[in-house]
Design a protein around this motif. Sequence first.
Motif, PDB file in Angstrom:
ATOM      1  N   GLY A 132       0.834  -1.188   0.000  1.00  0.00           N
ATOM      2  CA  GLY A 132       0.000   0.000   0.000  1.00  0.00           C
ATOM      3  C   GLY A 132       0.871   1.239   0.000  1.00  0.00           C
ATOM      4  O   GLY A 132       2.092   1.158   0.227  1.00  0.00           O
ATOM      5  N   PRO A 133       0.296   2.410  -0.236  1.00  0.00           N
ATOM      6  CA  PRO A 133       1.100   3.638  -0.232  1.00  0.00           C
ATOM      7  C   PRO A 133       1.888   3.834   1.056  1.00  0.00           C
ATOM      8  O   PRO A 133       3.022   4.318   1.018  1.00  0.00           O
ATOM      9  N   ASP A 134       1.317   3.438   2.211  1.00  0.00           N
ATOM     10  CA  ASP A 134       2.016   3.632   3.483  1.00  0.00           C
ATOM     11  C   ASP A 134       3.330   2.860   3.531  1.00  0.00           C
ATOM     12  O   ASP A 134       4.264   3.257   4.237  1.00  0.00           O
ATOM     13  N   ASP A 135       3.408   1.759   2.782  1.00  0.00           N
ATOM     14  CA  ASP A 135       4.644   0.970   2.775  1.00  0.00           C
ATOM     15  C   ASP A 135       5.787   1.683   2.072  1.00  0.00           C
ATOM     16  O   ASP A 135       6.950   1.259   2.179  1.00  0.00           O
ATOM     17  N   LEU A 136       5.480   2.738   1.347  1.00  0.00           N
ATOM     18  CA  LEU A 136       6.511   3.447   0.590  1.00  0.00           C
ATOM     19  C   LEU A 136       7.168   4.559   1.399  1.00  0.00           C
ATOM     20  O   LEU A 136       8.120   5.186   0.928  1.00  0.00           O
ATOM     21  N   ALA A 137       6.665   4.809   2.598  1.00  0.00           N
ATOM     22  CA  ALA A 137       7.186   5.937   3.381  1.00  0.00           C
ATOM     23  C   ALA A 137       8.671   5.783   3.685  1.00  0.00           C
ATOM     24  O   ALA A 137       9.400   6.777   3.747  1.00  0.00           O
ATOM     25  N   GLY A 138       9.129   4.549   3.877  1.00  0.00           N
ATOM     26  CA  GLY A 138      10.517   4.362   4.271  1.00  0.00           C
ATOM     27  C   GLY A 138      11.458   3.938   3.159  1.00  0.00           C
ATOM     28  O   GLY A 138      12.621   3.612   3.429  1.00  0.00           O
ATOM     29  N   ILE A 139      10.994   3.952   1.913  1.00  0.00           N
ATOM     30  CA  ILE A 139      11.876   3.512   0.824  1.00  0.00           C
ATOM     31  C   ILE A 139      12.896   4.592   0.484  1.00  0.00           C
ATOM     32  O   ILE A 139      12.718   5.766   0.814  1.00  0.00           O
ATOM     33  N   HIS A 140      13.968   4.170  -0.153  1.00  0.00           N
ATOM     34  CA  HIS A 140      14.958   5.107  -0.708  1.00  0.00           C
ATOM     35  C   HIS A 140      14.640   5.243  -2.194  1.00  0.00           C
ATOM     36  O   HIS A 140      15.013   4.393  -3.004  1.00  0.00           O
ATOM     37  N   HIS A 141      13.941   6.307  -2.535  1.00  0.00           N
ATOM     38  CA  HIS A 141      13.285   6.425  -3.833  1.00  0.00           C
ATOM     39  C   HIS A 141      14.278   6.800  -4.933  1.00  0.00           C
ATOM     40  O   HIS A 141      15.024   7.775  -4.813  1.00  0.00           O
ATOM     41  N   ILE A 142      14.257   6.042  -6.024  1.00  0.00           N
ATOM     42  CA  ILE A 142      14.993   6.384  -7.247  1.00  0.00           C
ATOM     43  C   ILE A 142      14.003   7.100  -8.157  1.00  0.00           C
ATOM     44  O   ILE A 142      13.050   6.501  -8.638  1.00  0.00           O
ATOM     45  N   ARG A 143      14.239   8.382  -8.424  1.00  0.00           N
ATOM     46  CA  ARG A 143      13.205   9.215  -9.050  1.00  0.00           C
ATOM     47  C   ARG A 143      13.616   9.683 -10.438  1.00  0.00           C
ATOM     48  O   ARG A 143      14.806   9.853 -10.740  1.00  0.00           O
ATOM     49  N   LEU A 144      12.597   9.935 -11.254  1.00  0.00           N
ATOM     50  CA  LEU A 144      12.795  10.538 -12.566  1.00  0.00           C
ATOM     51  C   LEU A 144      12.959  12.056 -12.418  1.00  0.00           C
ATOM     52  O   LEU A 144      12.704  12.603 -11.346  1.00  0.00           O
ATOM     53  N   PRO A 145      13.368  12.759 -13.493  1.00  0.00           N
ATOM     54  CA  PRO A 145      13.547  14.218 -13.401  1.00  0.00           C
ATOM     55  C   PRO A 145      12.239  14.930 -13.078  1.00  0.00           C
ATOM     56  O   PRO A 145      11.136  14.425 -13.321  1.00  0.00           O
ATOM     57  N   GLU A 146      12.366  16.140 -12.526  1.00  0.00           N
ATOM     58  CA  GLU A 146      11.186  16.919 -12.152  1.00  0.00           C
ATOM     59  C   GLU A 146      10.335  17.295 -13.357  1.00  0.00           C
ATOM     60  O   GLU A 146       9.153  17.604 -13.210  1.00  0.00           O
ATOM     61  N   THR A 147      10.923  17.307 -14.558  1.00  0.00           N
ATOM     62  CA  THR A 147      10.162  17.639 -15.769  1.00  0.00           C
ATOM     63  C   THR A 147       9.315  16.483 -16.269  1.00  0.00           C
ATOM     64  O   THR A 147       8.497  16.661 -17.174  1.00  0.00           O
TER      65      THR A 147
ATOM     66  N   THR B  34      17.117   9.253  -3.111  1.00  0.00           N
ATOM     67  CA  THR B  34      18.553   9.073  -2.975  1.00  0.00           C
ATOM     68  C   THR B  34      19.281   9.119  -4.311  1.00  0.00           C
ATOM     69  O   THR B  34      20.481   9.347  -4.360  1.00  0.00           O
ATOM     70  N   THR B  35      18.546   8.872  -5.398  1.00  0.00           N
ATOM     71  CA  THR B  35      19.172   8.781  -6.717  1.00  0.00           C
ATOM     72  C   THR B  35      18.198   9.310  -7.762  1.00  0.00           C
ATOM     73  O   THR B  35      16.988   9.102  -7.645  1.00  0.00           O
TER      74      THR B  35
END
Length: 293
Positions: free
Chosen positions: A183-198, A219-220
Amino acid sequence: MTLDDLRTFVAACRHGNLTLVARELGRTQSAVSQHIKRLEHELGLDLLERLPRGVAPTEAGRILFAAASDGLAGLDLALRRLRDLRQGHGGAVRVATGATTVRHFMTAAIVEFRRRHPTTSLEFQTESSSRTCMEAVAAGRADLAWITIGEPVRGIEQRPVAKLRWMLAVRRDDPLAQRDALGPDDLAGIHHIRLPETSTSRLRLDAHLAAHDIHPPATTGVADWDTAMLLAELGLGHAVVPDLPNLSRTPEGPLRLIPIADLPPLTVGWAARQWDALAPAALEFAGFVESSP
């Protein structure tokens, strides 16, 4: 007033910098300025405001830009098709895409299209976001764009094709890998690898998580989903990715892809200036992509 005058003016509005316009059109900056001045003299109005760092359209310039950009894109498309007919070529289908679109959505369609149309060229141009894909369509540099469907954009028709649920890509040795669903709550503690803000898809995901008051630390940063999953495989963090076609799901693989409940799916599909005005080859290619498994 000539077509070159209008093309130069539209490019100046789009770039906001005459030096960039000169570079794009292969002309001197002085020649670019002359095109603009000729338009202003003929119309009796200032079309561009000269700023310390570039230019911006005046009120009159915005009116002309809105009309000229649509008209020139359609005219350039017609001229290209007429040139293809004159030279006896099979024409071309130009598609603006993200970095991983062809691999995940279009491989089967490309094979089938090439089998049926061996003399028609398929041209792919990689863009950094759905916004820049739609800009390529609006400017006449592409016939079609594969995008994350979003808010309406003036002069662009968006055609939803697929809804993709969100998944967490996680190493098999991670504690979350033991779960069958999250569920979304399980994502609170992940180290998120994210795409660009655009990235439109990142904006969608961030908004969904924020609605649950979840803001996982990033983190990345990466440019595309495939790279995000590779870095997750290498242990650099967790990747929240759409359930893309052709994702590797081997039982012995280093990653698990776990569905995330309660997050609205990501809608993807086509963008075009006018769907009904597309060439038959472009429509056929789009249809092949839509019918691909």
